[in-house]
Write a protein that holds these residues in place. Structure first.
Motif, PDB file in Angstrom:
ATOM      1  N   SER A 497       0.898  -1.166  -0.276  1.00 46.00           N
ATOM      2  CA  SER A 497      -0.019  -0.043  -0.034  1.00 46.00           C
ATOM      3  C   SER A 497       0.911   1.280  -0.108  1.00 46.00           C
ATOM      4  N   LEU A 504      -4.852   9.876   0.243  1.00 43.31           N
ATOM      5  CA  LEU A 504      -5.137   8.872  -0.900  1.00 43.31           C
ATOM      6  C   LEU A 504      -4.010   8.019  -0.965  1.00 43.31           C
ATOM      7  N   ALA A 506      -2.898   3.817  -2.668  1.00 43.52           N
ATOM      8  CA  ALA A 506      -3.119   2.747  -3.761  1.00 43.52           C
ATOM      9  C   ALA A 506      -2.811   1.497  -3.104  1.00 43.52           C
ATOM     10  N   TYR A 507      -3.114   0.491  -3.389  1.00 41.75           N
ATOM     11  CA  TYR A 507      -2.581  -0.841  -3.054  1.00 41.75           C
ATOM     12  C   TYR A 507      -2.835  -1.963  -4.023  1.00 41.75           C
ATOM     13  N   ILE A 533      -7.422   1.554  -4.870  1.00 37.70           N
ATOM     14  CA  ILE A 533      -7.336   3.053  -4.444  1.00 37.70           C
ATOM     15  C   ILE A 533      -8.321   3.525  -3.476  1.00 37.70           C
ATOM     16  N   LYS A 534      -7.768   4.125  -2.446  1.00 32.01           N
ATOM     17  CA  LYS A 534      -8.668   4.399  -1.135  1.00 32.01           C
ATOM     18  C   LYS A 534      -8.404   6.133  -1.090  1.00 32.01           C
ATOM     19  N   TYR A 535      -9.596   6.665  -0.887  1.00 31.53           N
ATOM     20  CA  TYR A 535      -9.615   8.303  -0.542  1.00 31.53           C
ATOM     21  C   TYR A 535     -10.097   8.462   0.730  1.00 31.53           C
ATOM     22  N   THR A 545     -13.611   3.913  -1.783  1.00 24.96           N
ATOM     23  CA  THR A 545     -12.662   2.764  -2.146  1.00 24.96           C
ATOM     24  C   THR A 545     -13.007   2.326  -3.732  1.00 24.96           C
ATOM     25  N   SER A 547     -11.668  -1.011  -6.321  1.00 29.98           N
ATOM     26  CA  SER A 547     -10.914  -2.193  -6.413  1.00 29.98           C
ATOM     27  C   SER A 547     -11.241  -2.920  -7.635  1.00 29.98           C
TER      28      SER A 547
END
Length: 718
Positions: A497, A504, A506-507, A533-535, A545, A547
């Protein structure tokens, strides 16, 4: 807002903590369980002072769950509590506030607005919580300890829980045996070190009457001993004739905090359900009202009686080392019996208005003892932080199950049918033959390790390994045979991650799963590749999110009608996208939204189902729920309006893809009025417009989605 302030404090504490201790030389030095955050010692960089352990589990503060729909930390990925933003996995948390606002009274309803989750695909069959995650039936856990699959499992009581954590995707390294679609972790309500409470009463559709309470306080003046008592009493019908939906639930807990670094909790709960499993289905080719009953009134029951004893210990040794151990013993007795239509022609045969039925029943007992213990070591050195978790797990389950079935004359049986135009009960047949009688003993032992390294407060690298040793023994009492099997299964998880900004991340990840087989078969295994990706904006409490994943499952056991006996499919591959948003946009606007796409494909080279879609897996899922609060003015209290919509795309009812549903949208609504500071009136409506569609067609009968239900609740808190 409360959640915003709590999040800020959590981040500040975490930053202080990250600078506290030196990096462990090796990942195996520290046996590590659940996180307990410590404060930095002002005079020594390598010493951590303990703080009072809060919430439900060390390092997981659930106090804010009753105030916000947005959670910031989770244990849904494993034994190690983690910041959701930095975790290389797709996870959703349904807080107690969200559950209360939507008026969800079953786990199936709780997860209805969660990305990747399909519900209601068995319609009016009420025996279990029917939902799938990314196309597969999930395993469930309670406080990190395995419970079992939702299919054939006990319907849990959501009022016993602080939150429900949904992990999408494979992750046997986290909690243990599971299927690759996902898993669900229930977090039990525990005593708090403060006085609190509520009492409520609910009434509404289907002669529903319900009362509940949840309160607690400190027993000692120094806050070292606290209690909590939670209960629910329900008397109700279901939406079909000759139905019942009664429940008695009581849960009590004690928490002892001899020092600021130690917490020991004991929780006992008793669940007693007395309901009915189904209305018997509706004849194929008809469009009758949902309340029509084609079962047998005197053979229509579904009972559960379960006692559960849980012990949870958390201790902070200081210097970054903490210990956690949870143990649970449960004993349950269940039984059901009902008659259901299984007539392939149904009403499509004008010369015969009598439809065939199957009489099916079962009874069982289950005893389980499961214990987990782990150590967590956290350290930092320069720009590298380390979290190392090492633990052991032991699970022993003993089950005793019997099933009974009587088939119609066309199958060389004597089960009486029923005239669907003028249904008259025939009475219970004199004898319903015993068809299966088995005892199963399953012992699982496991060792697991998880290592997280955080570089420059940006890049998180996570590695998990777990080995499960499965010892299975099954006795078929009818055949007089016994079979056994021993399996050793290693599962792995790798994740990266990267925080692009403080808001922000990303993983990417790779994860494996393993699930226990029936004796004589190979374990069900799965693997998944995922990127997302998560914000999480700083401006307001929210989490967005997205994915994309590719997962496969091998050696799958399926249950095909009419007998629903187990059958094996070689491989199923699901590729898809999950999008989810939870946001408290302003002080008076909350929003939850999700969309999922699943490309399902059965892989059986030369097999019957090769190239088909897996049953009950829609291609598209979408949902949105929002609330708007008008603040009170003078004598008028706050008013909150809620509205939601759930779209389920069409899906096949069978793996042969011969029968298919229609896509449908169902609307829900809610209204809450604050009568005074601690008194509220709430109105909830599910399926507001009474949308009706066939949720399941097993080839012998139709089963419709749940109809409209409206409930009113009066709640007093303190």
């Amino acid at each position: 807002m409360d959640n915003e302030r709590t999040s800020a404090r959590s981040r500040q504490a975490l930053i202080r903590y990250r600078n506290a201790v030196l990096l462990g030389c090796t990942a195996l030095v520290a046996f590590t369980p659940t996180i307990v955050l410590g404060q930095e010692n002002a005079t020594a960089d390598t010493t951590l002072e303990p703080i009072v352990i809060q919430g439900s589990g060390a390092g997981l503060d659930t106090d804010n769950d009753s105030k916000s729909i947005v959670a910031t930390k989770t244990t849904g990925v494993g034994k190690m509590p983690a910041d959701i933003l930095e975790t290389p996995a797709s996870v959703s948390v349904i807080t107690s506030k969200e559950v209360r606002e939507r008026g969800a009274d079953s786990v199936e309803q709780v997860v209805q607005y969660t990305a990747g989750v399909v519900t209601d695909y068995y319609g009016s069959d009420d025996r279990y919580d029917y939902f799938k995650i990314r196309g597969f039936t999930p395993f469930t856990y309670r406080d990190g300890l395995v419970v079992g699959r939702t299919w054939s499992g006990i319907r849990e009581e959501p009022y016993a829980l602080e939150r429900i954590e949904v992990l999408r995707g494979a992750n046997s390294t986290g909690f243990g045996v599971s299927d690759p679609g996902g898993s669900v972790n229930y977090v039990t309500k525990r005593p708090k070190s403060e006085r609190f409470g509520e009492i409520y009463g609910t009434g509404g559709s289907f002669n529903h009457k319900e009362a509940g309470f949840d309160f607690g306080d400190n027993i000692t003046e120094d806050d070292t001993l606290s209690y909590r008592l939670t209960g629910k009493l329900q008397r109700s019908d279901a939406e079909y004739d000759y139905s019942q939906d009664d429940e008695n639930f009581i849960m009590g807990g004690l928490t002892w905090r001899p020092t600021a670094a130690t917490s020991l909790s004991f929780v006992f709960d008793h669940l007693d359900k007395d309901g009915t499993p189904s209305g018997g289905g509706h004849p194929r080719g008809t469009n009758l009202d949902r309340d029509r009953f084609f079962g047998e009134p005197d053979y229509n029951y579904d009972t559960t009686n379960r006692n559960t004893y849980s012990v949870m210990l958390d201790h902070d040794f200081g210097n970054g080392l903490t210990f956690n151990s949870n143990a649970r013993y449960s004993k349950s007795d269940t039984g059901f019996g009902y008659a259901y239509i299984y007539d392939t022609l149904g009403a499509n045969d004008p010369a015969d208005t009598v439809v065939d039925r199957i009489f099916f029943g079962g009874k069982g007992s289950n005893q389980q003892f499961v214990i987990d213990a782990h150590l967590l070591y956290e350290a930092s050195f320069d720009q590298v932080e380390s979290r190392t978790l090492v633990g052991i797990d032991h699970n022993k389950i003993k089950t005793d199950n019997k099933s009974y079935a009587l088939y119609p004359p066309i199958w060389s049986g004597t089960a009486p049918g029923i005239d669907w135009q003028s249904p008259v009960p025939s009475g219970v047949p004199g004898s319903i033959p015993l068809v299966t009688s088995r005892t199963n003993d399953q012992t699982t032992k496991a060792v697991y390790v998880q290592q997280d390294l955080i570089f420059f407060d940006k890049l998180t690298a996570s590695v998990g390994l777990r080995n499960d040793w499965l010892d299975l023994r099954e006795t078929n009492r009818i055949a007089g045979t016994t079979a056994s099997g021993d399996y050793s299964e290693l599962s792995k998880r790798l994740g990266l991650s990267y925080k692009i900004t403080e808001e922000l991340a990303a993983y990417v990840s790779y994860a494996e799963s393993v699930a226990p087989p029936t004796t004589g078969n190979e374990p069900t295994v799965g693997k998944q590749y995922e990127a997302g990706i998560k914000y999480r904006p700083d401006a307001f409490p929210a989490l967005f999110t997205a994915s994309i994943y590719d997962l496969t499952m091998e050696n799958i056991t399926t249950y095909e009608p009419p007998t629903y006996l187990p059958a094996t499919v070689d491989k199923i591959r699901h590729r898809g996208i999950d999008l989810e948003a939870k946001a408290e946009v302003t002080d008076n606007i909350n929003l939850i939204a999700s969309y999922s796409y699943i490309d399902s494909n059965i892989v059986e080279n030369g097999g019957t189902y090769d190239g088909k879609r897996f049953a009950q897996v829609p291609e598209h899922l979408a949902s949105v729920w929002g609330t708007y609060t008008i603040e009170g003015n003078g004598s008028r209290g706050d008013m909150t309006f809620g509205v939601g919509a759930r779209y389920t795309g069409s899906y096949y009812f069978d793996n042969a893809n011969t029968r298919k549903s229609d896509g449908a949208i169902v609307f829900d609504a809610a209204f809450t009025y604050k009568i005074q500071e601690n008194t509220t009136f709430q109105l909830n409506a599910s399926n507001l417009f009474d949308e009706k569609h066939i949720a399941n067609d097993d080839g012998g009968a139709y089963y419709y989605n749940p109809g409209r239900a409206i409930y009113a609740t009066l709640r007093q808190t303190w």
